[in-house]
Design an enzyme around this catalytic site. Structure first.
Site, PDB file in Angstrom:
ATOM      1  CB  CYS A 108      -0.974  -0.004   1.172  1.00  0.00           C
ATOM      2  SG  CYS A 108      -2.074  -1.422   1.154  1.00  0.00           S
ATOM      3  CG  HIS A 232      -2.919   3.459   2.320  1.00  0.00           C
ATOM      4  ND1 HIS A 232      -3.587   3.104   1.168  1.00  0.00           N
ATOM      5  CD2 HIS A 232      -2.941   2.353   3.131  1.00  0.00           C
ATOM      6  CE1 HIS A 232      -3.981   1.852   1.271  1.00  0.00           C
ATOM      7  NE2 HIS A 232      -3.610   1.371   2.449  1.00  0.00           N
ATOM      8  CG  ASN A 262      -6.616  -0.791   1.863  1.00  0.00           C
ATOM      9  OD1 ASN A 262      -5.997  -0.377   0.889  1.00  0.00           O
ATOM     10  ND2 ASN A 262      -6.014  -1.270   2.944  1.00  0.00           N
TER      11      ASN A 262
HETATM   12  N1  COA Z   1     -17.826  -7.652  11.187  1.00  0.00           N
HETATM   13  C1  COA Z   1     -18.221  -7.848  12.445  1.00  0.00           C
HETATM   14  N2  COA Z   1     -17.385  -8.192  13.426  1.00  0.00           N
HETATM   15  C2  COA Z   1     -16.101  -8.332  13.129  1.00  0.00           C
HETATM   16  C3  COA Z   1     -15.610  -8.146  11.825  1.00  0.00           C
HETATM   17  C4  COA Z   1     -16.540  -7.815  10.827  1.00  0.00           C
HETATM   18  N3  COA Z   1     -16.187  -7.606   9.543  1.00  0.00           N
HETATM   19  N4  COA Z   1     -14.293  -8.374  11.817  1.00  0.00           N
HETATM   20  C5  COA Z   1     -13.956  -8.659  13.070  1.00  0.00           C
HETATM   21  N5  COA Z   1     -15.041  -8.657  13.861  1.00  0.00           N
HETATM   22  C6  COA Z   1     -15.147  -8.921  15.292  1.00  0.00           C
HETATM   23  C7  COA Z   1     -13.950  -9.680  15.805  1.00  0.00           C
HETATM   24  O1  COA Z   1     -14.102 -11.059  15.611  1.00  0.00           O
HETATM   25  C8  COA Z   1     -13.979  -9.316  17.285  1.00  0.00           C
HETATM   26  O2  COA Z   1     -14.925 -10.092  17.935  1.00  0.00           O
HETATM   27  P1  COA Z   1     -14.644 -10.670  19.406  1.00  0.00           P
HETATM   28  O3  COA Z   1     -14.490  -9.456  20.274  1.00  0.00           O
HETATM   29  O4  COA Z   1     -15.863 -11.483  19.683  1.00  0.00           O
HETATM   30  O5  COA Z   1     -13.391 -11.459  19.286  1.00  0.00           O
HETATM   31  C9  COA Z   1     -14.494  -7.882  17.267  1.00  0.00           C
HETATM   32  O6  COA Z   1     -15.134  -7.695  15.993  1.00  0.00           O
HETATM   33  C10 COA Z   1     -13.396  -6.848  17.422  1.00  0.00           C
HETATM   34  O7  COA Z   1     -12.340  -7.221  16.576  1.00  0.00           O
HETATM   35  P2  COA Z   1     -11.024  -6.405  16.514  1.00  0.00           P
HETATM   36  O8  COA Z   1     -10.079  -7.093  15.601  1.00  0.00           O
HETATM   37  O9  COA Z   1     -10.554  -6.065  17.890  1.00  0.00           O
HETATM   38  O10 COA Z   1     -11.551  -5.072  15.852  1.00  0.00           O
HETATM   39  P3  COA Z   1     -10.750  -3.772  15.571  1.00  0.00           P
HETATM   40  O11 COA Z   1     -11.430  -2.649  16.213  1.00  0.00           O
HETATM   41  O12 COA Z   1      -9.274  -3.930  15.790  1.00  0.00           O
HETATM   42  O13 COA Z   1     -10.957  -3.602  13.999  1.00  0.00           O
HETATM   43  C11 COA Z   1      -9.808  -3.880  11.944  1.00  0.00           C
HETATM   44  C12 COA Z   1     -10.450  -4.584  13.129  1.00  0.00           C
HETATM   45  C13 COA Z   1      -9.268  -4.941  11.009  1.00  0.00           C
HETATM   46  C14 COA Z   1     -10.849  -3.054  11.242  1.00  0.00           C
HETATM   47  C15 COA Z   1      -8.681  -2.970  12.456  1.00  0.00           C
HETATM   48  O14 COA Z   1      -7.831  -3.673  13.321  1.00  0.00           O
HETATM   49  C16 COA Z   1      -7.867  -2.401  11.350  1.00  0.00           C
HETATM   50  O15 COA Z   1      -8.348  -1.681  10.528  1.00  0.00           O
HETATM   51  N6  COA Z   1      -6.548  -2.680  11.350  1.00  0.00           N
HETATM   52  C17 COA Z   1      -5.675  -2.170  10.332  1.00  0.00           C
HETATM   53  C18 COA Z   1      -5.932  -2.927   9.082  1.00  0.00           C
HETATM   54  C19 COA Z   1      -5.378  -2.235   7.880  1.00  0.00           C
HETATM   55  O16 COA Z   1      -5.527  -1.079   7.733  1.00  0.00           O
HETATM   56  N7  COA Z   1      -4.770  -3.034   7.023  1.00  0.00           N
HETATM   57  C20 COA Z   1      -4.289  -2.575   5.793  1.00  0.00           C
HETATM   58  C21 COA Z   1      -3.009  -1.859   5.960  1.00  0.00           C
HETATM   59  S1  COA Z   1      -2.489  -1.274   4.429  1.00  0.00           S
END
Ligand code: COA
Length: 307
Positions: A108, A232, A262
């Site tokens: 990215c 980004h 993204n």
């Molecule tokens: N819909 C509903 N629930 C979801 C979900 C979805 N699409 N994806 C995950 N969950 C759930 C998880 O299973 C978790 O459940 P639990 O508490 O029962 O275990 C809960 O939501 C929270 O998950 P968590 O991973 O802590 O959420 P978060 O607030 O960290 O958000 C991301 C997850 C992936 C959105 C976030 O971590 C993120 O954006 N990270 C960076 C990713 C990124 O930008 N990558 C590209 C880089 S170029």
């Protein structure tokens, strides 16, 4: 020496996939996706080549430049159509370019890595470089994995950079790579994207802030001088956290991830184009362009628009 952005273009698939549509097949919902990511809908379809050709042709048209006047094509992509040949070569052929063409993969951060590379090419005798960021991420998503399926999408954006002995848009760069973090966000051959989302989030904020501060120091400006931050587009909360640490109010950040998700190397040119369409790009203004991604890689640049 100077390098100026002289034209921009985008290419996105027609097919819009909303959060509600994803919720029909995944255990997720619009409220969760919107709150945790900021994404409302994304575009799905096309290939790195087909979207890249559209964006590239529009950038040439916007710049008022003919294909024969492009000296080099760099395609930033994480999702080339084939292992070989480079998708850039296929795009060059379709666009009628007759210049060297290569793919560049910095995930990215790819678009900003490609702009940095283009700057080097302009420094060493090339007159115009076409930089395209084009991605077909949907091909490498497991559509039953709600962690990734809600985030990644398809799209392309492009710019033409021109050598100019008197004016310069690109004032500074700060790039980096940390291979120790390779497994945080990865996609194997014949596999799907997988990620430790929380850890990627933490590190993304850190590398954006760190590289942005270095680039601004090199350019001799502070964040007060920035009219725009063009980051980004991965997650609205990453953009908010980075802007807060940089003392930049969110109304100076460009956000298009609500509409595009993204799109990896395409996200910064898609965001630039949106800013320009909305009359947010003005001659003499400073902007911070900043990317981060798998690798991990990161890349920030301070720009002062010359037109
Ligand atoms: N819909 C509903 N629930 C979801 C979900 C979805 N699409 N994806 C995950 N969950 C759930 C998880 O299973 C978790 O459940 P639990 O508490 O029962 O275990 C809960 O939501 C929270 O998950 P968590 O991973 O802590 O959420 P978060 O607030 O960290 O958000 C991301 C997850 C992936 C959105 C976030 O971590 C993120 O954006 N990270 C960076 C990713 C990124 O930008 N990558 C590209 C880089 S170029």
């Amino acid at each position: 020496m100077g390098a100026r952005f002289i034209g921009w273009g985008t290419g996105v698939p027609d097919r819009i996939v909303t959060n509600d549509e994803l919720s029909l097949t995944l255990d997720t919902n619009d409220a969760w996706i919107t709150e945790r990511t900021g994404i409302k809908e994304r575009r799905i379809g096309g290939t790195a080549k087909s979207l890249g050709v559209i964006a590239g042709n529009r950038a040439l048209e916007d710049a008022g430049v003919e294909p024969e006047n492009i000296d080099f094509l760099i395609l930033a992509t994480t999702t080339p159509d084939r292992i070989a040949p480079a998708t850039a070569v296929l795009i060059a052929h379709e666009m009628g370019l007759s210049c060297p063409a290569m793919d560049l993969n910095a995930a990215c951060s790819g678009f900003m890595y490609a702009v940095r590379t283009a700057y080097g090419l302009l420094e060493t005798g090339n007159k115009r470089v076409l930089v395209i960021g084009s991605e077909n991420l949907s091909r490498w998503v497991d559509w039953s994995d709600r962690n990734m399926a809600v985030l990644l999408a398809d799209g392309a954006g492009a710019t033409v950079l021109e050598y100019d002995p008197t004016e310069n848009d690109l004032l500074s760069f700060s790039l980096g790579a940390e291979g120790a973090d390779a497994d945080l966000l990865t996609c194997e051959h014949e596999g799907f994207f997988q990620m430790d989302g929380a850890e990627v989030f933490r590190r993304a904020v850190r590398v954006v802030v760190d590289s942005a501060e270095k680039a601004m120091a090199m350019a001799g400006i502070t964040s007060d001088d920035l009219s725009l931050v063009i980051p980004h587009q991965a997650n609205i909360r990453i953009i908010q956290a980075a802007c807060q640490r940089l003392n930049v109010e969110m109304d100076r950040a460009v956000v298009v991830l609500d509409r595009y998700g993204n799109t990896s190397s395409a996200s910064i040119p898609l965001a630039f184009f949106d800013a320009r369409e909305n009359d947010r790009v003005h001659k003499g203004d400073y902007a911070l362009l900043t990317g981060f991604g798998a690798g991990m890689t990161w890349a920030s640049a301070v720009v002062r628009w010359s037109k």
